[in-house]
Design a protein around this motif. Sequence first.
Motif, PDB file in Angstrom:
ATOM      1  N   THR A  29       0.860  -1.178   0.000  1.00  0.00           N
ATOM      2  CA  THR A  29       0.000   0.000   0.000  1.00  0.00           C
ATOM      3  C   THR A  29       0.898   1.231   0.000  1.00  0.00           C
ATOM      4  O   THR A  29       2.107   1.104  -0.083  1.00  0.00           O
ATOM      5  CB  THR A  29      -0.971  -0.015   1.207  1.00  0.00           C
ATOM      6  N   GLN A  30       0.302   2.401   0.094  1.00  0.00           N
ATOM      7  CA  GLN A  30       1.100   3.630   0.083  1.00  0.00           C
ATOM      8  C   GLN A  30       0.393   4.723   0.856  1.00  0.00           C
ATOM      9  O   GLN A  30      -0.755   4.577   1.249  1.00  0.00           O
ATOM     10  CB  GLN A  30       1.355   4.096  -1.348  1.00  0.00           C
ATOM     11  N   GLY A  31       1.099   5.827   1.070  1.00  0.00           N
ATOM     12  CA  GLY A  31       0.526   6.986   1.740  1.00  0.00           C
ATOM     13  C   GLY A  31       1.321   8.227   1.402  1.00  0.00           C
ATOM     14  O   GLY A  31       2.490   8.140   1.018  1.00  0.00           O
ATOM     15  N   GLN A  36       0.530   8.000   7.395  1.00  0.00           N
ATOM     16  CA  GLN A  36      -0.546   7.471   6.557  1.00  0.00           C
ATOM     17  C   GLN A  36      -0.151   6.123   5.961  1.00  0.00           C
ATOM     18  O   GLN A  36      -0.981   5.212   5.883  1.00  0.00           O
ATOM     19  CB  GLN A  36      -0.882   8.469   5.448  1.00  0.00           C
ATOM     20  N   ALA A  37       1.107   5.965   5.566  1.00  0.00           N
ATOM     21  CA  ALA A  37       1.569   4.691   5.025  1.00  0.00           C
ATOM     22  C   ALA A  37       1.487   3.586   6.080  1.00  0.00           C
ATOM     23  O   ALA A  37       1.063   2.466   5.785  1.00  0.00           O
ATOM     24  CB  ALA A  37       2.991   4.829   4.489  1.00  0.00           C
ATOM     25  N   GLU A  39      -0.531   3.539   8.730  1.00  0.00           N
ATOM     26  CA  GLU A  39      -1.954   3.287   8.951  1.00  0.00           C
ATOM     27  C   GLU A  39      -2.544   2.443   7.816  1.00  0.00           C
ATOM     28  O   GLU A  39      -3.300   1.498   8.051  1.00  0.00           O
ATOM     29  CB  GLU A  39      -2.708   4.610   9.067  1.00  0.00           C
ATOM     30  N   ASN A  40      -2.187   2.764   6.588  1.00  0.00           N
ATOM     31  CA  ASN A  40      -2.695   2.012   5.441  1.00  0.00           C
ATOM     32  C   ASN A  40      -2.190   0.568   5.441  1.00  0.00           C
ATOM     33  O   ASN A  40      -2.926  -0.358   5.088  1.00  0.00           O
ATOM     34  CB  ASN A  40      -2.315   2.702   4.137  1.00  0.00           C
ATOM     35  N   SER A  43      -4.148  -1.364   8.020  1.00  0.00           N
ATOM     36  CA  SER A  43      -5.478  -1.659   7.485  1.00  0.00           C
ATOM     37  C   SER A  43      -5.421  -2.777   6.451  1.00  0.00           C
ATOM     38  O   SER A  43      -6.281  -3.657   6.427  1.00  0.00           O
ATOM     39  CB  SER A  43      -6.088  -0.407   6.846  1.00  0.00           C
ATOM     40  N   ALA A  44      -4.411  -2.750   5.597  1.00  0.00           N
ATOM     41  CA  ALA A  44      -4.275  -3.776   4.560  1.00  0.00           C
ATOM     42  C   ALA A  44      -4.031  -5.154   5.176  1.00  0.00           C
ATOM     43  O   ALA A  44      -4.594  -6.153   4.716  1.00  0.00           O
ATOM     44  CB  ALA A  44      -3.137  -3.406   3.610  1.00  0.00           C
TER      45      ALA A  44
END
Length: 64
Positions: A29-31, A36-37, A39-40, A43-44
């Motif tokens: 994922t990315q941010g 944000q990265a 956190e993402n 979540s992933a």
Amino acid sequence: MPLSDKIKGTIRREGRTYVASCDDLFVVTQGETLAQAVENLQSAVRLYFRDERPEEHGFACAMV
């Protein structure tokens, strides 16, 4: 894939974006920011295990 007690992630900066990955689970994922990265990626990983319990596969549940 041998099971471990933790899920390890890697975050690298690519231009203005942070790319977060977990190679053991093939999750990427990315941010726009480091926070944000992270956190993402959390979540992933949760989505990856959405119908299962990570500890049943030998992984720790806590995310740091």
